[in-house]
Design an enzyme around this catalytic site. Structure first.
Site, PDB file in Angstrom:
ATOM      1  N   HIS A 117       0.863  -1.188   0.000  1.00  0.00           N
ATOM      2  CA  HIS A 117       0.000   0.000   0.000  1.00  0.00           C
ATOM      3  C   HIS A 117       0.900   1.238   0.000  1.00  0.00           C
ATOM      4  O   HIS A 117       2.000   1.218   0.557  1.00  0.00           O
ATOM      5  CB  HIS A 117      -0.857  -0.030   1.270  1.00  0.00           C
ATOM      6  CG  HIS A 117      -1.937   1.003   1.318  1.00  0.00           C
ATOM      7  ND1 HIS A 117      -1.679   2.313   1.643  1.00  0.00           N
ATOM      8  CD2 HIS A 117      -3.269   0.920   1.106  1.00  0.00           C
ATOM      9  CE1 HIS A 117      -2.821   2.991   1.618  1.00  0.00           C
ATOM     10  NE2 HIS A 117      -3.798   2.177   1.297  1.00  0.00           N
ATOM     11  N   ASP A 189       3.020  -3.903   8.249  1.00  0.00           N
ATOM     12  CA  ASP A 189       1.777  -3.181   8.014  1.00  0.00           C
ATOM     13  C   ASP A 189       0.633  -4.156   8.304  1.00  0.00           C
ATOM     14  O   ASP A 189       0.357  -5.060   7.513  1.00  0.00           O
ATOM     15  CB  ASP A 189       1.746  -2.714   6.555  1.00  0.00           C
ATOM     16  CG  ASP A 189       0.411  -2.092   6.177  1.00  0.00           C
ATOM     17  OD1 ASP A 189      -0.523  -2.117   6.998  1.00  0.00           O
ATOM     18  OD2 ASP A 189       0.315  -1.589   5.040  1.00  0.00           O
ATOM     19  N   GLN A 192      -4.748  -4.301   7.453  1.00  0.00           N
ATOM     20  CA  GLN A 192      -5.849  -5.216   7.124  1.00  0.00           C
ATOM     21  C   GLN A 192      -5.884  -6.397   8.086  1.00  0.00           C
ATOM     22  O   GLN A 192      -6.941  -6.826   8.529  1.00  0.00           O
ATOM     23  CB  GLN A 192      -5.701  -5.730   5.680  1.00  0.00           C
ATOM     24  CG  GLN A 192      -5.822  -4.649   4.623  1.00  0.00           C
ATOM     25  CD  GLN A 192      -7.201  -3.983   4.613  1.00  0.00           C
ATOM     26  OE1 GLN A 192      -8.182  -4.529   5.119  1.00  0.00           O
ATOM     27  NE2 GLN A 192      -7.275  -2.781   4.060  1.00  0.00           N
ATOM     28  N   LYS A 213     -10.149   0.695  10.450  1.00  0.00           N
ATOM     29  CA  LYS A 213     -10.305  -0.618   9.787  1.00  0.00           C
ATOM     30  C   LYS A 213     -10.570  -1.713  10.820  1.00  0.00           C
ATOM     31  O   LYS A 213     -10.809  -2.865  10.478  1.00  0.00           O
ATOM     32  CB  LYS A 213      -9.042  -0.952   8.985  1.00  0.00           C
ATOM     33  CG  LYS A 213      -8.811  -0.018   7.805  1.00  0.00           C
ATOM     34  CD  LYS A 213      -7.654  -0.482   6.992  1.00  0.00           C
ATOM     35  CE  LYS A 213      -7.162   0.588   6.032  1.00  0.00           C
ATOM     36  NZ  LYS A 213      -8.102   0.887   4.933  1.00  0.00           N
ATOM     37  N   CYS A 356      -4.874   2.434  -3.660  1.00  0.00           N
ATOM     38  CA  CYS A 356      -3.614   3.007  -3.149  1.00  0.00           C
ATOM     39  C   CYS A 356      -2.482   1.987  -3.234  1.00  0.00           C
ATOM     40  O   CYS A 356      -1.622   1.921  -2.346  1.00  0.00           O
ATOM     41  CB  CYS A 356      -3.772   3.517  -1.713  1.00  0.00           C
ATOM     42  SG  CYS A 356      -4.881   4.908  -1.588  1.00  0.00           S
TER      43      CYS A 356
END
Ligand code: PLP
Length: 403
Positions: A117, A189, A192, A213, A356
């Site tokens: 991302h 990261d 998600q 999220k 993105c």
């Protein structure tokens, strides 16, 4: 069938939306962008509001209560992640990686995949960029080669735990072991991942994610991890709360506390309270969350397989494990037209575009990712409010579109 009764409830599960001359229950299949608020999060924020006050250094009762709530929220997030040294509250994942990019020691060799991302890919001033790997093993091999080729000194491998485009899980443990074997650190990261699976961040040097999220849409995110670089770095935000003292002649002594050093200004207390409530609620029964999603994802994928001309996107093939996130193209139809059709005629919310992750989309769709290309896809993503009927409606809507 719905498993909602056994899962944390979301606010807005009964939302209806205008469709033609009537209304339909909203089929939200856009959780990967922002998840709705959990009922438990709404309750926690409502409970915190009567004593809401500014934190730290206030002797008044409300300030004391709010300070406690803020620091307890930090403790909850720390526990959620398995006990990292520092938990810095930031705005979101983008903010977390920008903070980390400023905190890495000068000359740090940063290695990042092009499949990330933009939030994970762009904050670094200089980074070795790796093309999207053909297999998980190739990801590990490419990272090894790049880390070994970095000049002597601090090195950082930056990688996602799960793709926001294909939902595919990355071999984070192997990459962490590799990074450490090379004397490097790893930053993950988890934007998600954390809404779908429990994340034990033990052995990961840094982890970043966003509240919105994780069913806590109140503007808080997290950068968690090792304290040393954070303590040594210049404060991310310069201002009140990050200082130990400011002299009349302007000399500033910044706090050495890895968290407060980067949280100058009045913090987003309600965001932190919300995030902690979401962490608690999800941790109560991860097995139920994972089982419900796995079943829905199977239903979705077998439904989509029946849609002529639909191509599911993936880096590592259909059998690679993934979260309930799935991107696809439909032959003869632009992603925008597909998403609009689903919204206007079927009351379904999906996302279309490049998510993105322009280089990854270009890789998956065979373009260069330039601004003049379409190169877009549709993404459907599942969450705690998703039921079979939403999935079935999506499949039926797509079948209607392709005729
Ligand atoms: N990383 C991943 C994998 C994401 O999916 C996103 C958001 O879509 C981000 C980072 C950036 O998150 P935020 O917009 O909350 O900063």
């Amino acid at each position: 069938m719905s498993l909602l009764a056994t899962l944390p409830a979301v606010v807005g599960a009964d939302l209806t939306v205008p469709v033609g001359d009537g209304v339909l229950p909203y089929a939200n299949l856009d959780y990967a962008a922002s998840a709705p608020c959990l009922a438990a999060v709404q309750e926690a924020v409502t409970r915190a509001l009567p004593t809401y006050s500014s934190v730290h250094r206030g002797a008044g009762y409300a300030s004391q209560v709010t300070t406690r709530a803020y620091e307890e929220a930090r403790g909850t997030v720390r526990e959620f992640l398995g006990g990292p040294q520092a938990v810095v509250f930031v705005r979101n994942t983008t903010d977390a990686f920008n903070l980390l990019a400023r905190a890495v020691p000068n000359g740090t060799g940063v290695v990042v995949f092009d499949s990330e991302h933009h939030a994970t890919q762009l904050p670094w001033r200089h980074a070795v960029r790796l093309t999207p790997p053909a297999t998980p093993a190739a990801a590990v091999a490419a990272a090894r080669e790049a880390l070994e080729a970095c000049p002597v000194g601090p090195r950082l491998l930056v990688v996602t735990a799960a793709s926001n485009v294909t939902g595919e899980l990355w071999p984070v443990r192997e990459l962490a072991d590799l990074a450490h074997a090379c004397g490097a650190r790893i930053a993950v990261d988890a934007a998600q991942y954390v809404a779908h699976r429990p994340l034990d961040a033990t052995g990961l040097d840094y982890v970043a994610f966003s509240g919105h999220k994780l069913y806590a849409p109140f503007g808080t995110g997290v950068l968690a991890g090792r304290a040393d670089w954070l303590r040594a770095a210049a404060p991310y935000l310069r201002g009140g709360g990050a200082t130990r003292s400011v002299a009349l002649d302007g000399r500033v002594e910044w706090t050495a506390d890895a968290e407060q050093r980067h949280e100058a200004g009045t913090p987003n207390v309600l965001g932190a309270v919300a995030l902690a409530a979401a962490c608690r609620e999800l941790s109560a029964d991860w097995d139920a969350v994972v089982a419900a999603e796995t079943r829905l994802l199977e239903r979705l994928r077998s439904g989509l397989a029946q849609v002529p001309g639909l191509r599911e996107l993936s880096l590592w093939g259909p059998d690679h494990p993934r979260l309930g996130i799935l991107a696809f193209t439909v032959e003869g139809h632009s992603a925008r037209d597909v998403a609009q059709h689903l919204a206007d005629r079927h009351g379904i919310g999906v996302r279309d575009g490049k998510f993105c992750a322009h280089p990854l989309l270009a890789h998956l769709l065979g373009g260069s990712g330039g601004c003049d290309e379409d190169g877009t896809a549709v993404r459907a993503s599942l969450g705690l409010g998703t039921v079979d009927e939403h999935v079935d409606r999506l499949v039926a809507g797509l079948r209607e579109l392709v005729g």
